[in-house]
Design an enzyme around this catalytic site. Structure first.
Site, PDB file in Angstrom:
ATOM      1  N   ASN A   1       0.734  -1.193   0.138  1.00  0.00           N
ATOM      2  CA  ASN A   1      -0.229   0.069  -0.033  1.00  0.00           C
ATOM      3  C   ASN A   1       0.749   1.404  -0.038  1.00  0.00           C
ATOM      4  O   ASN A   1       0.422   2.371  -0.341  1.00  0.00           O
ATOM      5  CB  ASN A   1      -1.067  -0.068   1.286  1.00  0.00           C
ATOM      6  CG  ASN A   1      -1.572   1.227   1.746  1.00  0.00           C
ATOM      7  OD1 ASN A   1      -2.639   1.718   0.948  1.00  0.00           O
ATOM      8  ND2 ASN A   1      -1.042   1.945   2.424  1.00  0.00           N
TER       9      ASN A   1
ATOM     10  N   TYR B   1       3.127   7.980 -12.034  1.00  0.00           N
ATOM     11  CA  TYR B   1       2.411   7.305 -11.236  1.00  0.00           C
ATOM     12  C   TYR B   1       1.157   6.350 -11.783  1.00  0.00           C
ATOM     13  O   TYR B   1       0.983   5.181 -11.723  1.00  0.00           O
ATOM     14  CB  TYR B   1       1.432   8.167 -10.480  1.00  0.00           C
ATOM     15  CG  TYR B   1       0.386   7.591  -9.334  1.00  0.00           C
ATOM     16  CD1 TYR B   1       0.957   7.296  -8.235  1.00  0.00           C
ATOM     17  CD2 TYR B   1      -1.067   7.883  -9.638  1.00  0.00           C
ATOM     18  CE1 TYR B   1       0.193   6.915  -7.337  1.00  0.00           C
ATOM     19  CE2 TYR B   1      -1.786   7.418  -8.682  1.00  0.00           C
ATOM     20  CZ  TYR B   1      -1.286   7.007  -7.584  1.00  0.00           C
ATOM     21  OH  TYR B   1      -2.258   6.714  -6.599  1.00  0.00           O
TER      22      TYR B   1
ATOM     23  N   LYS C   1       1.092   2.124 -11.411  1.00  0.00           N
ATOM     24  CA  LYS C   1      -0.210   1.721 -10.897  1.00  0.00           C
ATOM     25  C   LYS C   1      -0.723   0.648 -11.793  1.00  0.00           C
ATOM     26  O   LYS C   1      -1.185  -0.220 -11.080  1.00  0.00           O
ATOM     27  CB  LYS C   1      -0.982   2.844 -10.482  1.00  0.00           C
ATOM     28  CG  LYS C   1      -0.732   3.670  -9.343  1.00  0.00           C
ATOM     29  CD  LYS C   1      -0.549   2.719  -7.941  1.00  0.00           C
ATOM     30  CE  LYS C   1      -0.665   3.616  -6.667  1.00  0.00           C
ATOM     31  NZ  LYS C   1      -0.199   2.611  -5.593  1.00  0.00           N
TER      32      LYS C   1
HETATM   33  P1  NAI Z   1      -1.143   8.263   2.559  1.00  0.00           P
HETATM   34  O1  NAI Z   1       0.168   9.262   2.041  1.00  0.00           O
HETATM   35  O2  NAI Z   1      -1.878   8.568   3.682  1.00  0.00           O
HETATM   36  O3  NAI Z   1      -0.188   6.960   3.073  1.00  0.00           O
HETATM   37  C1  NAI Z   1       0.996   6.389   2.171  1.00  0.00           C
HETATM   38  C2  NAI Z   1       1.992   5.999   3.244  1.00  0.00           C
HETATM   39  O4  NAI Z   1       3.010   5.308   2.739  1.00  0.00           O
HETATM   40  C3  NAI Z   1       2.214   7.153   4.163  1.00  0.00           C
HETATM   41  O5  NAI Z   1       2.160   7.236   5.596  1.00  0.00           O
HETATM   42  C4  NAI Z   1       4.002   7.090   3.801  1.00  0.00           C
HETATM   43  O6  NAI Z   1       4.586   7.550   4.731  1.00  0.00           O
HETATM   44  C5  NAI Z   1       3.985   5.855   3.350  1.00  0.00           C
HETATM   45  N1  NAI Z   1       5.337   5.400   2.526  1.00  0.00           N
HETATM   46  C6  NAI Z   1       5.595   6.134   1.515  1.00  0.00           C
HETATM   47  N2  NAI Z   1       6.662   5.800   0.720  1.00  0.00           N
HETATM   48  C7  NAI Z   1       7.098   4.754   1.753  1.00  0.00           C
HETATM   49  C8  NAI Z   1       8.175   3.820   1.611  1.00  0.00           C
HETATM   50  N3  NAI Z   1       8.942   3.859   0.711  1.00  0.00           N
HETATM   51  N4  NAI Z   1       8.188   2.869   2.475  1.00  0.00           N
HETATM   52  C9  NAI Z   1       7.375   2.831   3.537  1.00  0.00           C
HETATM   53  N5  NAI Z   1       6.285   3.684   3.439  1.00  0.00           N
HETATM   54  C10 NAI Z   1       6.225   4.631   2.712  1.00  0.00           C
HETATM   55  O7  NAI Z   1      -1.893   8.066   1.356  1.00  0.00           O
HETATM   56  P2  NAI Z   1      -3.140   6.959   0.825  1.00  0.00           P
HETATM   57  O8  NAI Z   1      -3.843   7.802   0.182  1.00  0.00           O
HETATM   58  O9  NAI Z   1      -3.454   6.246   2.149  1.00  0.00           O
HETATM   59  O10 NAI Z   1      -2.256   5.962  -0.003  1.00  0.00           O
HETATM   60  C11 NAI Z   1      -2.185   4.581   0.328  1.00  0.00           C
HETATM   61  C12 NAI Z   1      -2.023   3.978  -1.262  1.00  0.00           C
HETATM   62  O11 NAI Z   1      -3.472   4.062  -1.993  1.00  0.00           O
HETATM   63  C13 NAI Z   1      -1.015   4.596  -2.261  1.00  0.00           C
HETATM   64  O12 NAI Z   1      -0.003   3.590  -2.769  1.00  0.00           O
HETATM   65  C14 NAI Z   1      -1.555   5.326  -3.093  1.00  0.00           C
HETATM   66  O13 NAI Z   1      -0.986   5.514  -4.249  1.00  0.00           O
HETATM   67  C15 NAI Z   1      -2.964   4.555  -3.302  1.00  0.00           C
HETATM   68  N6  NAI Z   1      -4.059   5.301  -3.643  1.00  0.00           N
HETATM   69  C16 NAI Z   1      -4.807   6.320  -3.050  1.00  0.00           C
HETATM   70  C17 NAI Z   1      -5.961   6.959  -3.574  1.00  0.00           C
HETATM   71  C18 NAI Z   1      -6.723   7.801  -2.452  1.00  0.00           C
HETATM   72  O14 NAI Z   1      -7.657   8.086  -2.965  1.00  0.00           O
HETATM   73  N7  NAI Z   1      -6.405   8.081  -1.349  1.00  0.00           N
HETATM   74  C19 NAI Z   1      -6.493   6.581  -4.833  1.00  0.00           C
HETATM   75  C20 NAI Z   1      -5.564   5.818  -5.543  1.00  0.00           C
HETATM   76  C21 NAI Z   1      -4.612   5.118  -4.813  1.00  0.00           C
END
Ligand code: NAI
Length: 301
Positions: free
Chosen positions: A99, A164, A168
Site C-alpha cells: 500500500n 504514477y 499503478k
Molecule cells: P498516505 O500518504 O496517507 O499513505 C501512504 C503512506 O505510505 C504514508 O504514510 C507514507 O509515509 C508511506 N510511505 C511512502 N513511501 C514509503 C516507503 N518507501 N516505504 C514505506 N512507507 C512509505 O496516502 P493514501 O492515500 O493512504 O495512499 C495509500 C495507497 O493508496 C498509495 O499506494 C496510493 O497511491 C494509493 N491510492 C490512494 C488513493 C486515494 O484516493 N487516497 C487513490 C488511488 C490510489
C-alpha cells in the site's frame, strides 16, 4: 455479530500503514484478531524524509484497542527487511498488503528522470521487493493473501501522472501473473484501486467532497480479499465510500484481415469498423482464453 470474519492467528504486513488507507486496513485486520506489522517510512506526501512517528502511533492505537502489532520503518525498497521484521516479531506471515506510496505529479513535458524513477521505486519496485521476500514463506506454508494497491489513474490514465499511472497499472500486471503462479500454492493475489480521503487526495479535493470517502470505507474490501474463505484471485477492484466494483478486460470480437491476400495498412483501415466494434465484445478471463482466436489461426494456417 455471530458470523464475524476473523483473522485470529494470522500475521499481516501492511506497508505505508502509518496513515490513510494503510492505517485503516491495519486497524480493521487487528480488530479482527490479526497480528500486524505496521510498516511506514514516515515520508512526506512527495516522498521526502523519514519519521518513526506514524508507524509507532498506529501500533499504539492497535495496542490500546487490545490488538497486537509491531512497528517497522524500513522503506519498501528494502522489502526483505520488512518481511524479516514480521518474522522476527510474530514468526509467520499470511497476509501482505502493498500500500505504501506517494505522488510526484507533474506534466510529462516537465517530468524529470528522478520523478519517474522515484515513483517506480516506491510503488512497483517496492511492492516487488516486499512480495519477493514474502513469496518463499507463503509458498512453503501453501497459504497467502496479497493485495496490491493500484489507482484509477493507472486504469484510466490521468493528466500529470504518467509516472504514477504507469507504476499503478504495472502493479495489476504484477497481480495477474503472481495470481497464476500462486494459485497452486494457495496464494491469492488481488488488486484494489481505492478512492479515499488522505493527505494525497486532500491536495486536489475539498473536505466536503471527501467527507463520505474515508479510508475505512475501503478496508472491508481489502479485508475480505485477505480472508481465508475468499477464493478470489487475480482480480481488479475499485472501491471508495463503500462502493465496490470489479473490472475486467473487454475485447471486441475482432476480425481477421489479410488472410491469403496482400496485407497492408489499407486492409486494417477498411476493417476498422469491425476491429473496434464492441457489440459482440467478450471478457477473456485468462491468458489461454485470450489466445483462442490466434490458436484458431495457427491451427488453420
Ligand atoms: P498516505 O500518504 O496517507 O499513505 C501512504 C503512506 O505510505 C504514508 O504514510 C507514507 O509515509 C508511506 N510511505 C511512502 N513511501 C514509503 C516507503 N518507501 N516505504 C514505506 N512507507 C512509505 O496516502 P493514501 O492515500 O493512504 O495512499 C495509500 C495507497 O493508496 C498509495 O499506494 C496510493 O497511491 C494509493 N491510492 C490512494 C488513493 C486515494 O484516493 N487516497 C487513490 C488511488 C490510489
Amino acid at each position: 455479530m455471530s458470523d464475524q470474519m476473523r483473522y485470529d492467528g494470522r500475521v499481516a504486513i501492511v506497508t505505508g500503514a502509518g496513515g490513510g488507507l494503510g492505517r485503516a486496513h491495519a486497524l480493521l485486520l487487528a480488530s479482527r484478531g490479526a497480528k500486524i506489522l505496521v510498516n511506514d517510512l514516515g515520508s512526506s506526501a512527495k516522498g521526502d524524509g523519514a519519521d518513526m512517528g506514524p508507524a509507532d502511533q498506529v501500533v499504539a492505537e492497535i495496542k490500546a484497542a487490545g490488538g497486537e502489532a509491531a512497528a517497522n520503518t524500513d522503506s519498501v525498497v528494502d522489502g526483505d527487511k520488512i518481511v524479516q521484521a514480521a518474522m522476527d516479531a510474530f514468526g509467520r506471515l499470511d497476509i501482505l498488503i502493498n500500500n505504501a506510496g506517494f505522488l510526484r505529479d507533474v506534466g510529462f513535458h516537465n517530468m524529470t528522470e528522478a520523478d519517474w524513477t522515484d515513483i517506480y521505486q516506491v510503488h512497483l519496485f517496492g511492492a516487488f521487493k516486499v512480495t519477493h521476500a514474502a513469496w518463499p514463506i507463503l509458498r512453503e506454508a501453501r497459504y497467502g493473501r496479497i493485495i496490491n494497491t493500484s489507482s484509477a489513474a493507472g486504469i484510466y490514465g490521468n493528466f500529470g501522472q504518467v509516472n504514477y499511472s504507469t507504476a499503478k497499472l504495472g502493479l495489476h500486471g504484477f497481480t495477474q501473473a503472481l495470481a497464476v503462479e500462486g494459485r497452486p500454492r494457495g496464494i491469492h493475489v488481488n488488486t484494489i484501486a481505492p478512492a479515499a480521503d488522505s493527505r494525497l487526495t486532500r491536495t486536489v479535493m475539498t473536505p466536503e467532497q471527501l467527507k463520505n470517502v474515508q479510508p475505512d470505507r475501503v478496508s472491508p474490501l481489502a479485508a475480505w480479499l485477505c480472508h481465508e474463505s475468499c477464493n478470489e484471485t487475480g482480480g481488479l477492484f475499485e472501491s471508495g465510500g463503500g462502493w465496490n466494483a470489479k473490472l475486467q478486460w473487454v475485447r471486441t470480437k475482432g476480425t481477421r484481415v489479410g488472410a491469403g491476400e496482400e496485407f497492408g495498412p489499407e486492409a486494417v483501415r477498411d476493417a476498422w469498423g469491425a476491429i473496434t466494434d464492441f457489440s459482440e465484445a467478450s471478457n477473456p478471463g485468462d491468458f489461454a482464453s485470450s489466445m483462442a482466436p490466434l490458436a484458431e489461426i495457427m491451427g488453420n494456417g
